[in-house]
Design a protein around this motif. Structure first.
Motif, PDB file in Angstrom:
ATOM      1  N   GLN A  47      16.368  49.144  42.904  1.00 54.22           N
ATOM      2  CA  GLN A  47      16.898  50.505  42.924  1.00 54.22           C
ATOM      3  C   GLN A  47      17.592  50.820  41.604  1.00 54.22           C
ATOM      4  N   GLU A  48      18.355  49.853  41.161  1.00 52.88           N
ATOM      5  CA  GLU A  48      19.101  50.096  39.935  1.00 52.88           C
ATOM      6  C   GLU A  48      18.186  50.158  38.708  1.00 52.88           C
ATOM      7  N   ILE A  49      17.160  49.320  38.712  1.00 54.20           N
ATOM      8  CA  ILE A  49      16.207  49.347  37.592  1.00 54.20           C
ATOM      9  C   ILE A  49      15.537  50.724  37.538  1.00 54.20           C
ATOM     10  N   VAL A  50      15.086  51.172  38.700  1.00 57.09           N
ATOM     11  CA  VAL A  50      14.394  52.459  38.788  1.00 57.09           C
ATOM     12  C   VAL A  50      15.313  53.591  38.313  1.00 57.09           C
ATOM     13  N   ASN A  51      16.559  53.517  38.722  1.00 55.14           N
ATOM     14  CA  ASN A  51      17.501  54.559  38.311  1.00 55.14           C
ATOM     15  C   ASN A  51      17.776  54.512  36.812  1.00 55.14           C
ATOM     16  N   ALA A  52      18.054  53.304  36.331  1.00 59.74           N
ATOM     17  CA  ALA A  52      18.441  53.181  34.918  1.00 59.74           C
ATOM     18  C   ALA A  52      17.305  53.596  33.998  1.00 59.74           C
ATOM     19  N   LEU A  53      16.094  53.238  34.378  1.00 66.98           N
ATOM     20  CA  LEU A  53      14.965  53.512  33.485  1.00 66.98           C
ATOM     21  C   LEU A  53      14.225  54.797  33.862  1.00 66.98           C
ATOM     22  N   GLU A  54      14.748  55.479  34.864  1.00 64.89           N
ATOM     23  CA  GLU A  54      14.171  56.742  35.326  1.00 64.89           C
ATOM     24  C   GLU A  54      12.675  56.617  35.568  1.00 64.89           C
ATOM     25  N   ILE A  55      12.325  55.623  36.332  1.00 64.72           N
ATOM     26  CA  ILE A  55      10.916  55.399  36.647  1.00 64.72           C
ATOM     27  C   ILE A  55      10.619  56.039  38.002  1.00 64.72           C
ATOM     28  N   PRO A  56       9.557  56.844  38.082  1.00 65.57           N
ATOM     29  CA  PRO A  56       9.267  57.479  39.372  1.00 65.57           C
ATOM     30  C   PRO A  56       9.109  56.436  40.465  1.00 65.57           C
ATOM     31  N   SER A  57       9.685  56.722  41.623  1.00 62.84           N
ATOM     32  CA  SER A  57       9.694  55.706  42.685  1.00 62.84           C
ATOM     33  C   SER A  57       8.276  55.333  43.119  1.00 62.84           C
ATOM     34  N   GLY A  58       7.330  56.230  42.905  1.00 68.34           N
ATOM     35  CA  GLY A  58       5.943  55.918  43.262  1.00 68.34           C
ATOM     36  C   GLY A  58       5.309  54.896  42.326  1.00 68.34           C
ATOM     37  N   ASN A  59       5.949  54.651  41.190  1.00 71.64           N
ATOM     38  CA  ASN A  59       5.346  53.733  40.216  1.00 71.64           C
ATOM     39  C   ASN A  59       5.927  52.324  40.311  1.00 71.64           C
ATOM     40  N   LEU A  60       6.188  51.927  41.515  1.00 72.53           N
ATOM     41  CA  LEU A  60       6.663  50.559  41.718  1.00 72.53           C
ATOM     42  C   LEU A  60       5.502  49.729  42.259  1.00 72.53           C
ATOM     43  N   ILE A  61       5.130  48.722  41.505  1.00 73.83           N
ATOM     44  CA  ILE A  61       4.040  47.846  41.942  1.00 73.83           C
ATOM     45  C   ILE A  61       4.666  46.509  42.305  1.00 73.83           C
ATOM     46  N   GLN A  62       4.498  46.138  43.551  1.00 74.90           N
ATOM     47  CA  GLN A  62       5.207  44.944  44.017  1.00 74.90           C
ATOM     48  C   GLN A  62       4.307  44.141  44.947  1.00 74.90           C
ATOM     49  N   THR A  63       4.234  42.868  44.660  1.00 76.18           N
ATOM     50  CA  THR A  63       3.525  41.994  45.598  1.00 76.18           C
ATOM     51  C   THR A  63       4.558  41.011  46.139  1.00 76.18           C
ATOM     52  N   SER A  64       4.127  40.175  47.015  1.00 77.39           N
ATOM     53  CA  SER A  64       5.062  39.217  47.613  1.00 77.39           C
ATOM     54  C   SER A  64       5.669  38.329  46.515  1.00 77.39           C
ATOM     55  N   GLN A  65       6.948  37.991  46.678  1.00 77.08           N
ATOM     56  CA  GLN A  65       7.580  37.136  45.672  1.00 77.08           C
ATOM     57  C   GLN A  65       7.423  35.661  46.039  1.00 77.08           C
ATOM     58  N   ILE A  66       6.624  35.423  47.031  1.00 79.07           N
ATOM     59  CA  ILE A  66       6.411  34.061  47.534  1.00 79.07           C
ATOM     60  C   ILE A  66       5.198  33.430  46.851  1.00 79.07           C
ATOM     61  N   ARG A  67       5.335  32.171  46.493  1.00 79.24           N
ATOM     62  CA  ARG A  67       4.193  31.412  45.953  1.00 79.24           C
ATOM     63  C   ARG A  67       3.695  30.487  47.064  1.00 79.24           C
ATOM     64  N   GLU A  68       2.457  30.705  47.465  1.00 87.50           N
ATOM     65  CA  GLU A  68       1.945  29.976  48.626  1.00 87.50           C
ATOM     66  C   GLU A  68       1.566  28.527  48.325  1.00 87.50           C
ATOM     67  N   ASN A  69       1.427  28.196  47.051  1.00 88.57           N
ATOM     68  CA  ASN A  69       0.999  26.821  46.755  1.00 88.57           C
ATOM     69  C   ASN A  69       2.174  25.864  46.560  1.00 88.57           C
ATOM     70  N   LEU A  70       3.375  26.327  46.891  1.00 91.44           N
ATOM     71  CA  LEU A  70       4.535  25.451  46.733  1.00 91.44           C
ATOM     72  C   LEU A  70       4.997  24.935  48.094  1.00 91.44           C
ATOM     73  N   LYS A  71       5.065  23.636  48.211  1.00 93.15           N
ATOM     74  CA  LYS A  71       5.627  23.028  49.429  1.00 93.15           C
ATOM     75  C   LYS A  71       7.116  22.844  49.181  1.00 93.15           C
ATOM     76  N   LEU A  72       7.932  23.424  50.040  1.00 94.10           N
ATOM     77  CA  LEU A  72       9.374  23.435  49.808  1.00 94.10           C
ATOM     78  C   LEU A  72      10.082  22.539  50.812  1.00 94.10           C
ATOM     79  N   SER A  73      10.836  21.585  50.303  1.00 92.92           N
ATOM     80  CA  SER A  73      11.555  20.694  51.215  1.00 92.92           C
ATOM     81  C   SER A  73      13.024  20.610  50.808  1.00 92.92           C
ATOM     82  N   ILE A  74      13.840  20.316  51.782  1.00 89.88           N
ATOM     83  CA  ILE A  74      15.294  20.209  51.546  1.00 89.88           C
ATOM     84  C   ILE A  74      15.819  19.033  52.362  1.00 89.88           C
ATOM     85  N   SER A  75      16.696  18.247  51.744  1.00 87.52           N
ATOM     86  CA  SER A  75      17.356  17.214  52.552  1.00 87.52           C
ATOM     87  C   SER A  75      18.831  17.161  52.183  1.00 87.52           C
TER      88      SER A  75
END
Ligand code: ATP
Length: 932
Positions: free
Chosen positions: A460-488
């Motif tokens: 939102q802030e990027i769009v406001n600061a740079l005055e980019i029309p809201s329709g010109n937002l191109i966004q795909t998932s921020q997830i990378r499917e080839n990463l196996k994520l583990s936590i211990s």
């Protein structure tokens, strides 16, 4: 093998081992998955009013000075950035021949230029598009943790780094479903033993230059520089062919290949320009970049930009954002200006430019010669893509270059999340990058903002600061499917790290990054690994540039198996075959986690990321998140200094960074943030100038000072304004500049000339923030309250981000029911789910199930503070200063070097910081009341 590791993991015993081995191995492609739906969230542009360009009030001449012009300093001396980030205001000094510019951009692009010119467009033969000088060792732009500068060694064969398209194995984009049906095709093994890996070393000495000249010689004279056709256009460089030291045969070969394809490329560029249809752009993609098809989001972004429409592009790490400006840059007539937060990132991007796209770079710490060398290239139209840091936009000289003669077709804001104070990487200098400023100063119409990690609020802030029309937002998932994520969970991280590295799958990996928090920790862990026969090197900003670039180079050529690094290593690192990332510490935000895990598996193959989670590190990092806060009292005193009556409107004002920082106990970066906010906030109170060292000591060597001053009006002013110290003249540069009504650059220019003539030498000290007051606030108290509130919101946002990361890890190791496909310590499904949720949330508030682990009270806190105050009654504390010491936070006035020895240092890290402040406040009131 994993017993110890998993003993610490409350949920599992042999889980990681079995889970990981149960998942597809690296030899297999990631399983196909449905394409993430592209959605275009519609940011509400009404939520924040667009800022109109504010007419800048004309500075009123003051008694001793006049408005400062921004003329160039042509001869300022080379200054090491370590000592001074931009002493002469020539912050934008490029090394046309430096390690930076030279290498990556030494390319053959003559034919492309021919095409552009034949179309009456603006471009120029790449005569000697190489860097003449041997690479100096460069310091980074101001940055939190600067990364590497590539080595100044000759480059390896480009063939090794850029195989011809037809030989290139088909790449599988992590998010692509249209490419290889993964499970069906066995992935080719990652090639071993490639001496260069995917690390293209920079061309320091201009190899390939001779070839370029040959190309130019062949060119018919009608192909003129686009720049030369413009008024005031630059001249072609003379004698540049003598600048190179050697010609690497391999690179000549590369040029030959590029040249062979010249005509084809020219035609395709021409066709794509006439009609930027999918088919035509794809032809260009195949011919120049060697890729078969666009990845998700790329085509749409490119078409938008080519059509002159400002766009925000959010693609995951490694998804190919760079292509979205590289390809348009070939088609667009003017310059493409890329703003990047880190020098290392710029260097990386520069060297990745395709052969037909000549690039350059402007960075601080470059000499005047280098700077002007690049300007020459720019003016001669020999640079098509220029990388700059956001700090450049403070430099009037830099802005002037483009204002009159150099049309910019596109401004790219890389890592655009830095614009937002709600982002994890907020940078004050990025704050200035508002559409209004870009339009007003550079007449820019088209902006491409790119990021891999932006929450809805940040977007939102990027769009406001740079005055980019809201329709010109191109966004795909921020997830990378080839990463196996583990936590211990880990109670002994060093031991668990060793176990991890010696167990499957990490034991079989030849390229791993281990992320630590602190430099000392990095060295310590690295030593431990080496002692245990693991081929590792450490990487952090405390190492010399040369060492860092060497480590990166060795890692990229697979000569080091493990790099143990701080956050300095990563952003922009495009080594395709990093197989594993281990977090030895909790990342500070989900954005950081995504960025760092995003270094793995960039070739689309299955890769593994493991987080060793422990609450002690969390407490430490959470304490450090309070380093930037300011009390209203300190803010008010600081504002009083900025607007003090001695600081006349329209004159150059300055304050030394270090001593001011100590005086108010405010970090230097925070001082800059406040100044920036005073420039770009609702009201423009001041104009920020480049940073200078403002105290100058003169030593005269030949003629007597008085005699010289008789002939030189500037010297006369200097002598008038100087104090004698140990037989030398010491003066404040801004005072003299104001007196003479000239810029500080002009003062330095003159001194430099006298230095060259042997008359004098000089020393500079006291790096300072410089500014010019445009308007005095009506009510300093209100302003100070507002600024304090804003900074505290920024601090809280940072803390919320860390808490969200903690909540994710804590949930994985304690709360995950393992019903969605998680098992053992592998938590890919639940982590992904949380990441998606986090990035789609509007306000950044913690989830309902989140409860901070910090304590809200402590029995002995009050009495401990009392003892602390009594035993340190010599010092003047504020409540915040006391709380910082109790949390183990170093501050300018109470540095760790002195206070870490104190008994109470870090003692109350587990108690919420505001609770400690309140307790300190109460005790201080009693303490002062007693007159102690
Ligand atoms: N259409 C494409 N087909 C195949 N490979 C591509 C395509 N576009 C880009 N790539 C490759 O993908 C890799 C990653 O690209 P790039 O460095 O631009 O990623 P990025 O999105 O900027 O990532 P990060 O945010 O991590 O810096 C590069 O090696 C690039 O050559």
């Amino acid at each position: 093998m994993y017993s110890s590791l998993h003993a610490a993991d409350s949920d599992s015993d042999d889980s990681l081992l079995s889970d990981v081995s149960a998942s597809p191995t690296r030899r297999c492609s990631p399983p196909p998955r449905p394409a993430p739906p592209k959605h275009r969230p519609t940011p509400d542009p009404t939520s924040k009013p667009k800022r109109k360009p504010k007419p800048k009030p004309k500075p009123v001449p003051c008694s001793t000075s006049a408005p400062v012009s921004a003329s160039a300093s042509a001869s300022a001396p080379p200054i090491r950035a370590a000592a001074l980030s931009d002493p002469h205001g020539l912050a934008a000094r490029i090394a046309p021949g430096s390690a930076l510019t030279s290498n990556a951009s030494t390319v053959s692009f003559s034919s492309f230029r021919r095409l552009v010119q034949s179309r009456n467009l603006s471009f120029e033969p790449a005569a000697a598009f190489t860097n003449p000088a041997p690479a100096p060792e460069l310091e980074p732009e101001p940055e939190p943790e600067p990364a590497e500068i590539p080595s100044a060694e000759p480059s390896p064969s480009p063939a090794a780094t850029h195989p011809p398209p037809q030989l290139r194995p088909k790449r599988v984009h992590p998010n692509s479903v249209s490419e290889v049906p993964a499970a069906a095709v066995e992935q080719p093994k990652r090639p071993r033993g490639d001496p260069a890996g995917n690390f293209v070393r920079l061309n320091i000495n201009g190899y390939g230059r001779k070839k370029s000249f040959k190309s130019q010689a062949r060119r018919p004279t009608k192909y003129r520089s686009w720049k030369r056709q413009q008024p005031g256009g630059g001249k072609p460089r003379a004698g540049a062919d003598e600048e190179g030291d050697f010609v690497a045969e391999a690179l000549l070969e590369r040029e030959k290949n590029a040249a062979a394809g010249d005509d084809g490329v020219l035609k395709i560029v021409e066709v794509a320009r006439e009609d930027p249809s999918e088919q035509n752009l794809e032809s260009l993609l195949r011919k120049v970049f060697g890729y078969d098809s666009f990845r998700e989001g790329q085509l749409e972004a490119i078409q938008n930009v080519v059509a002159g429409e400002s766009t925000v592009l959010v693609l995951p790490t490694g998804a190919g954002k760079s292509l979205c400006y590289q390809l348009p840059a070939m088609i667009l007539p003017g310059l493409t200006l890329v703003v990047s937060p880190l020098l290392s990132l710029m260097v990386d991007q520069l060297r990745k430019l395709p052969a037909f796209l000549p690039g350059g770079l402007l960075a601080s710490s470059q000499t005047s010669d280098e700077f002007h060398g690049t300007l020459r290239l720019l003016r001669a139209g020999e640079i098509k893509v220029l990388f700059v840091s956001p700090e450049r936009f403070l430099n009037e000289e830099f802005l002037q270059i483009f204002r009159d003669t150099l049309p910019i077709s596109l401004v790219v804001i890389d890592e655009a999340h830095c614009i937002s104070e709600w982002s994890h990487n907020f940078r004050p200098s990025y704050l200035r990058l508002r559409a209004s400023l870009l339009r007003r100063k550079l007449n820019i119409q088209c902006i491409l903002a790119m990021t891999a990690t932006a929450t809805t609020q940040t977007l939102q802030e990027i769009v406001n600061a740079l005055e980019i029309p809201s329709g010109n937002l191109i966004q795909t998932s921020q997830i990378r499917e080839n990463l196996k994520l583990s936590i211990s969970m880990s109670n002994n991280r060093l031991k668990d790290l060793m176990l991890l590295l010696k167990s499957s799958p990490f034991v079989n990996m030849r390229s791993i990054i281990v992320y630590c928090k602190f430099q000392t920790e990095t060295d310590y862990v690295c030593k431990h690994l080496c002692d245990n026969n693991i081929n590792a090197k450490s990487y952090h900003s405390g190492l010399l540039m040369k060492k860092r670039s060497r480590v990166q180079e060795l890692f990229c050529s697979n000569k080091i198996r493990v790099v143990v690094a701080t956050v300095a290593f990563g952003m922009g690192l495009d080594k395709s075959d990093v197989e594993g990332v281990i977090h030895y510490r909790l990342p500070e935000s989900l954005e950081e986690y995504i960025q760092e895990t995003g270094r793995a598996g960039r070739d689309g193959r299955l890769s593994h990321c493991h987080l060793l989670f422990d609450s002690t590190t969390f407490y430490k990092i959470r304490s450090l998140s309070h380093s930037d806060g300011i009390d209203e009292y300190a803010m008010s005193k600081f504002l009083n200094q900025i607007f003090s009556s001695g600081n006349t409107m329209g004159c150059i004002c300055s304050f030394p960074k270090e001593s001011t920082s100590r005086k108010f106990d405010i970090k230097e970066e925070v001082l800059l943030t406040v100044l920036t906010q005073l420039e770009i906030g609702e009201e423009q109170y001041l104009h920020l100038l480049p940073q200078f060292s403002v105290t100058c000591t003169l030593y005269f060597h030949k003629t007597s000072p008085q005699l010289l001053a008789d002939k030189d009006i500037l010297l006369r002013s200097i002598l008038n304004k100087s104090e004698m110290k140990d037989g030398s003249y010491v003066f404040e540069v801004p005072r003299v500049a104001n007196d003479m009504r000239i810029t500080m650059n002009e003062v330095f220019d003159r001194l430099q000339k006298l230095k060259f003539s042997g008359e004098l030498s000089y020393e500079l000290k006291d790096p300072a923030y410089c500014y010019m007051i445009l308007k005095r606030p009506d009510d300093l108290n209100t302003l100070s309250a507002n600024l304090t509130k804003w900074l505290s919101e920024v601090e809280n946002s940072k803390i919320r981000k860390l808490d969200a990361m903690f909540a994710l890890a804590d949930f994985a190791v304690k709360g995950c029911k393992k019903t969605d496909g998680c098992s053992g310590s592998e938590h890919t499904p639940c982590i992904q789910k949380r990441i998606i949720h986090y990035f789609s949330k509007k306000d950044g508030t913690p989830d309902d199930d989140y409860c901070t682990p910090l304590r809200k009270s402590s029995t002995f806190l009050q009495s401990d503070i009392k003892v602390f105050l009594q035993s340190n009654s010599f010092a003047k504390f504020t409540p915040r200063a006391v709380a910082r010491i109790m949390h183990g936070i170093s501050s300018p006035a109470f540095p760790a070097a002195t206070w870490a020895k104190n008994h109470f240092w870090e003692r109350y890290m587990e108690v919420d910081f505001p609770v400690v402040i309140e307790a300190a406040k109460a005790e201080l009131v009693k303490f002062v009341g007693k007159g102690e």
